[in-house]
Scaffold this motif. Structure first.
Motif, mmCIF file in Angstrom:
data_model
loop_
_atom_site.group_PDB
_atom_site.id
_atom_site.type_symbol
_atom_site.label_atom_id
_atom_site.label_comp_id
_atom_site.label_asym_id
_atom_site.label_seq_id
_atom_site.Cartn_x
_atom_site.Cartn_y
_atom_site.Cartn_z
ATOM 1 N N GLU A 51 0.829 -1.214 0.000
ATOM 2 C CA GLU A 51 0.000 0.000 0.000
ATOM 3 C C GLU A 51 0.859 1.258 0.000
ATOM 4 N N LEU A 52 1.946 1.244 0.757
ATOM 5 C CA LEU A 52 2.820 2.418 0.829
ATOM 6 C C LEU A 52 3.487 2.688 -0.508
ATOM 7 N N THR A 53 3.976 1.641 -1.169
ATOM 8 C CA THR A 53 4.607 1.820 -2.484
ATOM 9 C C THR A 53 3.628 2.435 -3.468
ATOM 10 N N LYS A 54 2.400 1.951 -3.437
ATOM 11 C CA LYS A 54 1.365 2.503 -4.324
ATOM 12 C C LYS A 54 1.141 3.982 -4.027
ATOM 13 N N ARG A 80 -6.277 0.566 7.186
ATOM 14 C CA ARG A 80 -5.350 1.056 6.153
ATOM 15 C C ARG A 80 -5.743 2.436 5.667
ATOM 16 N N LYS A 81 -7.022 2.627 5.424
ATOM 17 C CA LYS A 81 -7.477 3.914 4.907
ATOM 18 C C LYS A 81 -7.190 5.037 5.898
ATOM 19 N N ARG A 82 -7.470 4.764 7.177
ATOM 20 C CA ARG A 82 -7.251 5.804 8.187
ATOM 21 C C ARG A 82 -5.771 6.095 8.361
ATOM 22 N N VAL A 83 -4.979 5.031 8.495
ATOM 23 C CA VAL A 83 -3.545 5.218 8.737
ATOM 24 C C VAL A 83 -2.871 5.819 7.516
ATOM 25 N N MET A 84 -3.196 5.310 6.336
ATOM 26 C CA MET A 84 -2.566 5.816 5.115
ATOM 27 C C MET A 84 -2.899 7.283 4.887
ATOM 28 N N GLN A 85 -4.086 7.673 5.267
ATOM 29 C CA GLN A 85 -4.475 9.073 5.124
ATOM 30 C C GLN A 85 -3.588 9.961 5.982
ATOM 31 N N VAL A 86 -3.327 9.514 7.209
ATOM 32 C CA VAL A 86 -2.457 10.287 8.108
ATOM 33 C C VAL A 86 -1.020 10.267 7.604
ATOM 34 N N VAL A 87 -0.539 9.077 7.194
ATOM 35 C CA VAL A 87 0.846 8.950 6.709
ATOM 36 C C VAL A 87 1.059 9.831 5.478
ATOM 37 N N LYS A 88 0.083 9.846 4.592
ATOM 38 C CA LYS A 88 0.203 10.689 3.397
ATOM 39 C C LYS A 88 0.286 12.158 3.781
ATOM 40 N N GLU A 89 -0.519 12.550 4.766
ATOM 41 C CA GLU A 89 -0.474 13.940 5.221
ATOM 42 C C GLU A 89 0.881 14.253 5.848
ATOM 43 N N GLN A 90 1.422 13.324 6.622
ATOM 44 C CA GLN A 90 2.740 13.535 7.230
ATOM 45 C C GLN A 90 3.805 13.711 6.151
ATOM 46 N N ILE A 91 3.766 12.853 5.137
ATOM 47 C CA ILE A 91 4.757 12.916 4.059
ATOM 48 C C ILE A 91 4.614 14.207 3.278
ATOM 49 N N MET A 92 3.391 14.560 2.922
ATOM 50 C CA MET A 92 3.167 15.763 2.117
ATOM 51 C C MET A 92 3.577 17.019 2.868
ATOM 52 N N ARG A 93 3.299 17.056 4.169
ATOM 53 C CA ARG A 93 3.689 18.236 4.964
ATOM 54 C C ARG A 93 5.207 18.328 5.066
ATOM 55 N N GLN A 141 9.010 3.016 7.927
ATOM 56 C CA GLN A 141 9.215 3.141 9.377
ATOM 57 C C GLN A 141 8.238 4.155 9.971
ATOM 58 N N LEU A 142 7.955 5.206 9.211
ATOM 59 C CA LEU A 142 6.948 6.177 9.647
ATOM 60 C C LEU A 142 5.580 5.513 9.750
ATOM 61 N N LEU A 143 5.238 4.709 8.744
ATOM 62 C CA LEU A 143 3.933 4.040 8.735
ATOM 63 C C LEU A 143 3.793 3.138 9.959
ATOM 64 N N ASN A 144 4.841 2.383 10.266
ATOM 65 C CA ASN A 144 4.808 1.488 11.418
ATOM 66 C C ASN A 144 4.617 2.273 12.719
ATOM 67 N N LYS A 145 5.306 3.402 12.816
ATOM 68 C CA LYS A 145 5.202 4.257 14.006
ATOM 69 C C LYS A 145 3.802 4.858 14.129
ATOM 70 N N THR A 146 3.270 5.374 13.017
ATOM 71 C CA THR A 146 1.942 5.993 13.036
ATOM 72 C C THR A 146 0.858 4.963 13.317
ATOM 73 N N TRP A 147 1.040 3.752 12.783
ATOM 74 C CA TRP A 147 0.079 2.663 13.042
ATOM 75 C C TRP A 147 -0.049 2.422 14.544
ATOM 76 N N LYS A 148 1.096 2.380 15.226
ATOM 77 C CA LYS A 148 1.083 2.152 16.677
ATOM 78 C C LYS A 148 0.467 3.334 17.407
ATOM 79 N N GLU A 149 0.793 4.552 16.977
ATOM 80 C CA GLU A 149 0.252 5.742 17.638
ATOM 81 C C GLU A 149 -1.264 5.826 17.494
#
Length: 744
Positions: A432-435, A494-507, A474-482
């Protein structure tokens, strides 16, 4: 009645008609002429009128052009762009000028030829002149001068070097300007011309003007003709272009990268990876990083655009792997999965170890593949049959396992050992992250013609995409736990976590980190908690409060908040308040108490000898007033006790605290509130009893505060947070207050 039209006064200046433009027109050796141009008249008639004013014959051989440095001719197409106050120049017509220059650039006099080429380079920017010069086969004349005429001039180069350099520079400039109009096809040029231009990239490295125009011509050839791309690719090598990036002239560097981008973009699919390998061998990335990105000067927009294009084209090399499905029968591809398992769980043994039975090994592999987070535990190859991200996801996972082995093993073992269903499945998450990373970097899309959004950090590593993935997994794994996401319903989590991870990356990308380490540092400061704070702050700003969804939400919950305020006011009236009582001399020397009955039907009140220490019981209050008998509540100057004569009515503070209850025909109950807060509480409560709006400042403030808090609460992400049904108990008072510090 009839309308009488007043005669026009001769002293009033009428605005000029819209079709009349006032301009000044120059002619060499004559005083400028002020003139009104009628845009309805043919341009030829206007030119004839101007020529007649200066007694010039053959008006068809003249034209008007802007007097500024653009030398743009006025035509029927662009004449409407003339503004009042414009300065124009009467000059020879484009056809006449083109004919003259066509002859002058063929002069046997070197000085005359140089001056003619200089004028040609200047006039060629105008499309009207360019069309006339091209009609005279002017492009062919210039290419012939470049192909054959140069040798003749090179003999004079030793004694006339400046002249030769300027002559060639003006020739190439005129050629570029004429071709930029798109009138002539690029496919018409010979190999000899291409060879000559390519040779200038090496011969005239010290002549900025010639080098710049040569690079511009090569770029245009490659972009505008497939045949020319092949010819240019044969004549120019990356090795010849690299030295121009190591100079200090940013314009030359920009044109050089533009040529590399053009060759990269037009290369056939099977040649593109080969070219990328050559660029890597020539250390293009590190040279650009050192001499362009980290040079001690600002990067202009054009350079930023070319770096963006190079970045996009580089990432587009991943498209083939991104769109390649894994073949479950391909042993080489299956060996990659074996390697992932070996690194994570069995670093000492080989996948084909003969120890143990086949069934036992299969069972062990299935267990390990489950721990690795694959969907298909028996045959994980099936997880990589979806495109995108295809085989690219597996490539990323293997890179992470080999180059960041400690982090890889930690993530896999950490999640595989958890029993609370909060594990982050590495395999599915990596896919999912690669995509998502491919979507962020727009892998497979052609570069935009206007964008200049390049990221310096991607020029700091030869495997920047893979390193990018390693940081983000590694960010995804950390955010998943948080977020305490669970793997039970992976798609929802996945949808919830990926949405946050994408926002973290974009910011983090928005800050344009200069290196991958700096990007990683930015992400560390963008934890899930911080993202929630940022979201909340952004939602609560003024712009968000005025957005339609927020306004609708406010409108929906406002009645609930007003009811809450109303109940608070009535509860305060039930508790009651001690008021000061004014005597005939208006001295506040007595007290009285008033409170509302618990059923909200009666007001109990009575005099007190002194201020009470707590609530006063109903029984001790002698008088009462049924709420049903209240006719009105008045405030300030409208109060009966404020209308009486005396000095007190001049006291503004008392006026602001005064209110009265009017009942029966002449009955009244007069109040002076102890402070503004009690005044607002009582006037609001009394109005609420009468079914009227609560209009005090306190109500407005409370409404804004409570409404804001309620909206913030409703917009909070409270998933996985247990909200108790009952409020927590109030803690006991401390045994002493020794910890209190008296600031006074």
């Amino acid at each position: 009645c009839p309308v009488v039209l007043a005669p026009k006064s001769s002293s009033v200046a009428m605005p000029p008609p819209a079709d009349i433009v006032k301009v000044a027109i120059e002619w060499p050796g004559a005083f400028p002429k002020l003139m009104e141009i009628d845009q309805k008249k043919p341009l030829s008639s206007i030119i004839k009128e101007v020529c007649d004013g200066w007694s010039l014959a053959n008006h068809d051989q003249f034209a008007l052009q802007y007097a500024d440095s653009s030398n743009c001719y006025i035509t029927e197409k662009n004449r409407n762009e003339i503004k009042n106050g414009t300065i124009l120049r009467l000059t020879t017509s484009p056809a006449q000028n083109a004919q003259q220059l066509h002859e002058r650039i063929q002069s046997s006099s070197m000085d005359a030829k140089l001056e003619a080429l200089k004028d040609l380079a200047n006039y060629s920017r105008d499309v009207t002149f360019a069309q006339e010069f091209i009609n005279l086969d002017g492009i062919s004349l210039l290419t012939q001068m470049v192909e054959s005429g140069t040798e003749r001039y090179q003999k004079l180069q030793k004694i006339m070097k400046p002249c030769f350099g300027d002559m060639l520079s003006f020739t190439l400039t005129a050629f570029v300007e004429l071709m930029d109009h798109g009138i002539v096809s690029w496919d018409t040029f010979s190999v000899a011309f291409i060879k000559k231009i390519a040779s200038y990239v090496n011969k005239f490295a010290s002549d900025i003007s010639i080098l710049q125009r040569s690079l511009a011509i090569l770029e245009s050839m490659v972009l505008n003709s497939h045949d020319l791309y092949q010819k240019v690719a044969q004549e120019i090598t990356i090795g010849q272009l690299i030295p121009h990036l190591q100079g200090t002239d940013q314009e030359i560097q920009t044109y050089t990268i533009a040529v590399i981008n053009a060759l990269f973009l037009k290369a056939p699919d099977d040649k593109r990876q080969e070219m990328a390998n050559i660029l890597a061998q020539k250390q293009l990335r590190s040279i650009i990083l050192t001499h362009v990105i980290r040079a001690q000067r600002a990067i202009n927009n054009e350079m930023a655009h070319q770096l963006y294009v190079l970045q996009v084209l580089t990432f587009n090399l991943l498209e083939d792997r991104m769109m390649t499905k894994m073949d479950p029968q391909d042993q080489a591809q299956r060996d990659i999965i074996f390697e992932l398992r070996r690194i994570a769980f069995d670093a000492e043994s080989e996948p084909n170890s003969s120890s143990g039975s086949m069934e036992k090994r299969k069972s062990m592999y299935t267990r390990d593949y489950k721990k690795l987070g694959f969907i298909n535990h028996v045959n994980p190859a099936m997880d990589f049959t979806q495109t995108p991200p295809g085989m690219l996801a597996l490539d990323n996972m293997l890179y992470f396992a080999k180059h960041h082995q400690d982090a890889y093993i930690r993530i896999v073992l950490e999640n595989s050992s958890r029993e609370d269903k909060h594990e982050c499945p590495f395999g599915r998450s990596s896919i999912e992250l690669t995509k998502m990373l491919c979507e962020i970097l727009k892998v497979g899309e052609l570069p935009s013609e206007t964008c200049n959004d390049f990221h310096p950090m991607f020029f700091t590593h030869d495997r920047s995409f893979e390193e990018f993935f390693c940081i983000c997994i590694q960010l995804l794994n950390k955010t998943w736990k948080e977020m305490r996401a669970t793997s039970e319903d992976f798609n929802k989590a996945r949808k919830r976590v990926m949405q946050v991870v994408k926002e973290q990356i974009m910011r983090a990308l928005t800050t344009k980190p200069s290196s991958l380490d700096q990007f990683k540092s930015k992400l560390q400061n963008l934890s899930y908690t911080e993202i929630l704070k940022i979201r909340q702050s952004e939602r609560m700003n003024q712009e968000d409060f005025q957005s339609r969804p927020i306004l609708e939400l406010k409108e929906k919950i406002q009645p609930e908040i007003l009811e809450l305020i109303k109940q608070q006011r009535l509860n305060r009236l039930v508790e009651g308040t001690c008021f000061r009582k004014l005597n005939s001399r208006r001295r506040q020397d007595k007290f009285w108490y008033c409170r509302l009955s618990p059923n909200h039907k009666v007001l109990h009140y009575g005099d007190l000898e002194e201020s009470p220490q707590g609530e006063v019981p109903h029984d001790s209050l002698q008088d009462k007033l049924p709420v049903a008998d209240i006719k009105a509540v008045v405030t300030g100057k409208d109060c009966p006790h404020m209308k009486e004569k005396g000095a007190l009515k001049q006291n503004k503070e008392v006026l602001e605290l005064a209110f009265s209850i009017l009942y029966d025909s002449s009955g009244q109950l007069n109040f002076i509130a102890p402070d503004k807060h009690e005044y607002c509480v009582w006037t609001d409560g009394l109005n609420a009893l009468l079914g009227k709006d609560m209009l005090s400042d306190l109500t407005r403030n409370d409404l804004d505060t409570l409404l804001s808090m309620e909206i913030k609460l409703r917009l909070l992400d409270l998933e996985n947070i247990q909200i108790p049904d009952a409020p927590p108990p109030i803690p006991k008072e401390p045994s002493n207050y020794d910890f209190v510090y008296d600031c006074n």
